[in-house]
Motif scaffolding. Structure first.
Motif, PDB file in Angstrom:
ATOM      1  N   PRO B 253       3.943  36.223   0.708  1.00 17.37           N
ATOM      2  CA  PRO B 253       4.463  36.804  -0.546  1.00 17.37           C
ATOM      3  C   PRO B 253       4.025  35.972  -1.747  1.00 17.37           C
ATOM      4  O   PRO B 253       4.055  34.745  -1.707  1.00 17.37           O
ATOM      5  N   GLU B 254       3.626  36.676  -2.822  1.00 16.40           N
ATOM      6  CA  GLU B 254       3.131  35.993  -4.019  1.00 16.40           C
ATOM      7  C   GLU B 254       4.278  35.724  -4.976  1.00 16.40           C
ATOM      8  O   GLU B 254       4.660  36.604  -5.755  1.00 16.40           O
ATOM      9  N   ASN B 255       4.855  34.553  -4.915  1.00 19.88           N
ATOM     10  CA  ASN B 255       6.021  34.247  -5.754  1.00 19.88           C
ATOM     11  C   ASN B 255       5.838  33.002  -6.611  1.00 19.88           C
ATOM     12  O   ASN B 255       6.820  32.349  -6.997  1.00 19.88           O
ATOM     13  N   GLU B 256       4.608  32.696  -6.943  1.00 18.13           N
ATOM     14  CA  GLU B 256       4.347  31.515  -7.756  1.00 18.13           C
ATOM     15  C   GLU B 256       4.941  31.646  -9.157  1.00 18.13           C
ATOM     16  O   GLU B 256       5.372  30.675  -9.745  1.00 18.13           O
ATOM     17  N   LEU B 257       4.984  32.882  -9.690  1.00 15.44           N
ATOM     18  CA  LEU B 257       5.536  33.070 -11.036  1.00 15.44           C
ATOM     19  C   LEU B 257       7.038  32.785 -11.077  1.00 15.44           C
ATOM     20  O   LEU B 257       7.527  32.087 -11.964  1.00 15.44           O
ATOM     21  N   ILE B 258       7.790  33.311 -10.116  1.00 10.90           N
ATOM     22  CA  ILE B 258       9.227  33.066 -10.150  1.00 10.90           C
ATOM     23  C   ILE B 258       9.527  31.609  -9.812  1.00 10.90           C
ATOM     24  O   ILE B 258      10.511  31.041 -10.289  1.00 10.90           O
ATOM     25  N   GLU B 259       8.659  30.998  -9.041  1.00  8.17           N
ATOM     26  CA  GLU B 259       8.826  29.576  -8.748  1.00  8.17           C
ATOM     27  C   GLU B 259       8.677  28.780 -10.049  1.00  8.17           C
ATOM     28  O   GLU B 259       9.453  27.865 -10.324  1.00  8.17           O
ATOM     29  N   MET B 260       7.697  29.205 -10.858  1.00  9.24           N
ATOM     30  CA  MET B 260       7.467  28.604 -12.189  1.00  9.24           C
ATOM     31  C   MET B 260       8.721  28.700 -13.022  1.00  9.24           C
ATOM     32  O   MET B 260       9.053  27.813 -13.816  1.00  9.24           O
ATOM     33  N   LYS B 268       9.709  28.300   3.839  1.00 13.42           N
ATOM     34  CA  LYS B 268       9.079  28.805   5.073  1.00 13.42           C
ATOM     35  C   LYS B 268       8.476  30.184   4.879  1.00 13.42           C
ATOM     36  O   LYS B 268       7.432  30.494   5.438  1.00 13.42           O
ATOM     37  N   THR B 269       9.131  31.021   4.095  1.00 16.09           N
ATOM     38  CA  THR B 269       8.660  32.401   3.942  1.00 16.09           C
ATOM     39  C   THR B 269       8.026  32.648   2.579  1.00 16.09           C
ATOM     40  O   THR B 269       7.418  33.694   2.344  1.00 16.09           O
ATOM     41  N   ASN B 270       8.174  31.694   1.662  1.00 17.21           N
ATOM     42  CA  ASN B 270       7.709  31.844   0.275  1.00 17.21           C
ATOM     43  C   ASN B 270       8.397  33.013  -0.437  1.00 17.21           C
ATOM     44  O   ASN B 270       7.840  33.603  -1.360  1.00 17.21           O
ATOM     45  N   THR B 271       9.603  33.362   0.000  1.00 18.96           N
ATOM     46  CA  THR B 271      10.365  34.437  -0.642  1.00 18.96           C
ATOM     47  C   THR B 271      11.591  33.832  -1.316  1.00 18.96           C
ATOM     48  O   THR B 271      12.005  32.725  -0.981  1.00 18.96           O
ATOM     49  N   PRO B 272      12.189  34.548  -2.283  1.00 15.54           N
ATOM     50  CA  PRO B 272      13.349  33.987  -2.991  1.00 15.54           C
ATOM     51  C   PRO B 272      14.554  33.856  -2.066  1.00 15.54           C
ATOM     52  O   PRO B 272      14.801  34.730  -1.239  1.00 15.54           O
ATOM     53  N   VAL B 273      15.273  32.745  -2.209  1.00 17.59           N
ATOM     54  CA  VAL B 273      16.550  32.581  -1.512  1.00 17.59           C
ATOM     55  C   VAL B 273      17.475  33.628  -2.114  1.00 17.59           C
ATOM     56  O   VAL B 273      17.650  33.696  -3.328  1.00 17.59           O
ATOM     57  N   SER B 274      18.071  34.451  -1.266  1.00 16.56           N
ATOM     58  CA  SER B 274      18.746  35.631  -1.792  1.00 16.56           C
ATOM     59  C   SER B 274      20.025  35.946  -1.035  1.00 16.56           C
ATOM     60  O   SER B 274      20.020  35.983   0.187  1.00 16.56           O
TER      61      SER B 274
END
Lengths: 115, 320
Positions: B253-260, B268-274
């Motif tokens: 999953p492409e989540n570099e922007l929200i990580e920023m 582990k999954t590169n997804t938001p903790v939700s």
């Protein structure tokens, strides 16, 4: 055999009696029953591919046969598709070649609208 | 409201947000057109649940593209690539004529996934041309009209690899083998039937590609059997000559922007903790589709993304 009509992939057992009547077991729906009989007697597949366009905003137009064609004619279908020209805007669903491969009621259609 | 990503997730979220009263929705898409990954998925298998029909990827996408086209609440901006996101939901995006910024009151991220590459799985050997992630090969064939190679070995029996085994074969290439390290396929059984069995392409379970050979271009791969714990059985090694290797071993999953922006990410999954579907640790910032979690069916992506659109619209109303 395994049914391919939906993601479930039911294991089918297809058998015929002395009269030549075919029965299907293991299917969970009507589509599976139909698939089992068809696959055992006259297997068919939907063919999808792409055609190079000329002068349009997108380089390749995705296409499909709107109904399944005999599995044995897939490569022949690919050759037929190569001969089709696409040089004007097209709508998804538009028929590019009716009676594809000479099969009545089966058309090759565009699957994307392109300007 | 801003939505980043005009694939199936972003489009469903946009339409649902508009229906739920979202007045001014900006839909950003980096490609020159909407549709996302569906544009290159020219095969059937889409829409069985959502439409009750057997559709190709582009046909499925076209339904949403057409409805967005006539919806006055949604402004579509293509060729728009988001490069920065702050914790205040301020976005900076590139367009052909310059840089734009926008402050989103509610933000839906629908950025999908990228593929795992050869470097992420341990395959020794040289680094010749001819090694492609399977989805890239799909893009090259279906969008660019290029043939990446003629004699192919596919690593991984996930759906993308299976679908490409068929695509290459129909376009006249020879797919010599699909190599799967586990004992069962990761893809749908129907794809094993219609992509491999239909064309007599061998599928090797409990095998791995140990090494890739080739100076400027791939020349062959060395394959060997592995145990259930993936330990190698070197005596079992055999070579397959080929000029192309496809890698189909997983999506990220492409989540570099929200990580920023400071959103909490599961490493582990590169997804938001939700705590709940589509929610993130920042209020008013939602994630839907493959960037939330990797889905099997686009029909489910649509369903869940519609919920995200609703939630974002409700958030806007509550936080005027």
């Amino acid at each position: 055999m395994i049914c391919i009509e939906c993601p479930k992939g039911c294991q089918l057992t297809v058998s015929s009696n002395e009269k030549g009547e075919i029965s299907v077991q293991g299917n969970e729906c009507k589509k599976g029953a139909r698939y089992g009989i068809e696959e055992a007697t006259h297997p068919v597949r939907i063919l999808t591919s792409t055609i190079r366009t000329s002068g349009l905003s997108v380089a390749m137009l995705p296409v499909r046969t709107d109904k399944a064609i005999p599995k044995s004619r897939l490569f022949e279908g690919m050759e037929e598709i190569r001969l089709i020209q696409v040089n004007k805007p097209v709508q998804a669903g538009e028929i590019l070649k009716p009676n594809f491969l000479g099969i009545e009621g089966v058309n090759l259609i565009a699957t994307r609208s392109i300007e | 409201m801003v939505i980043v990503g005009g694939g199936p997730a972003g489009m469903a979220a946009a339409l649902s947000a508009a229906e739920a009263g979202g007045k001014s929705i900006l839909l950003l898409e980096r490609a020159p057109f909407l549709g996302g990954i569906l544009n290159q998925c020219i095969h059937t298998g889409f829409g069985l649940e959502y439409f009750g029909k057997v559709l190709t990827g582009p046909e499925y996408a076209q339904f949403f593209i057409d409805r967005i086209g006539v919806n006055r609440q949604i402004e579509v901006s293509c060729r728009s690539f988001v490069v920065d996101l702050t914790s205040n939901k301020e976005l900076t995006y590139l367009k052909p004529n310059g840089v734009e910024t926008v402050r989103a009151k509610a933000l839906i991220m629908a950025t999908g996934c990228r593929e795992k590459t050869r470097e992420m799985i341990p395959i020794s050997g040289t680094r010749p041309a001819g090694i492609f992630p399977a989805g890239l090969a799909q893009q090259l064939i279906n969008m660019e009209g290029m043939m990446p190679g003629k004699e192919v070995v596919i690593i991984g029996s996930g759906d993308i690899g299976l679908i490409m085994a068929r695509r290459f074969t129909l376009e006249g290439a020879r797919v010599k083998a699909v190599i799967e390290i586990e004992s069962t396929t990761k893809g749908l059984t129907r794809n094993v039937v219609q992509c491999l069995h239909d064309f007599d392409i061998p599928l090797y379970f409990n095998h791995k590609v140990k090494k890739i050979f080739g100076k400027d271009r791939v020349e062959k791969v060395r394959v060997m059997r592995v145990n259930a714990d993936f330990s190698e059985l070197p005596e079992s090694a055999f070579d397959i000559e080929c000029d192309t290797v496809l890698i189909s071993v997983g999506l990220i999953p492409e989540n570099e922007l929200i990580e920023m922006a400071g959103v909490k990410i599961d490493r582990k999954t590169n997804t938001p903790v939700s705590s709940e579907l589509n929610l993130t640790s920042i209020p008013g910032l939602f994630v839907c589709g493959n960037s939330y979690k990797v889905y099997d069916l686009v029909d489910k992506v649509t369903q869940d993304s519609e919920k995200a659109g609703q939630m974002a619209a409700e958030y806007l109303l509550k936080n005027k």
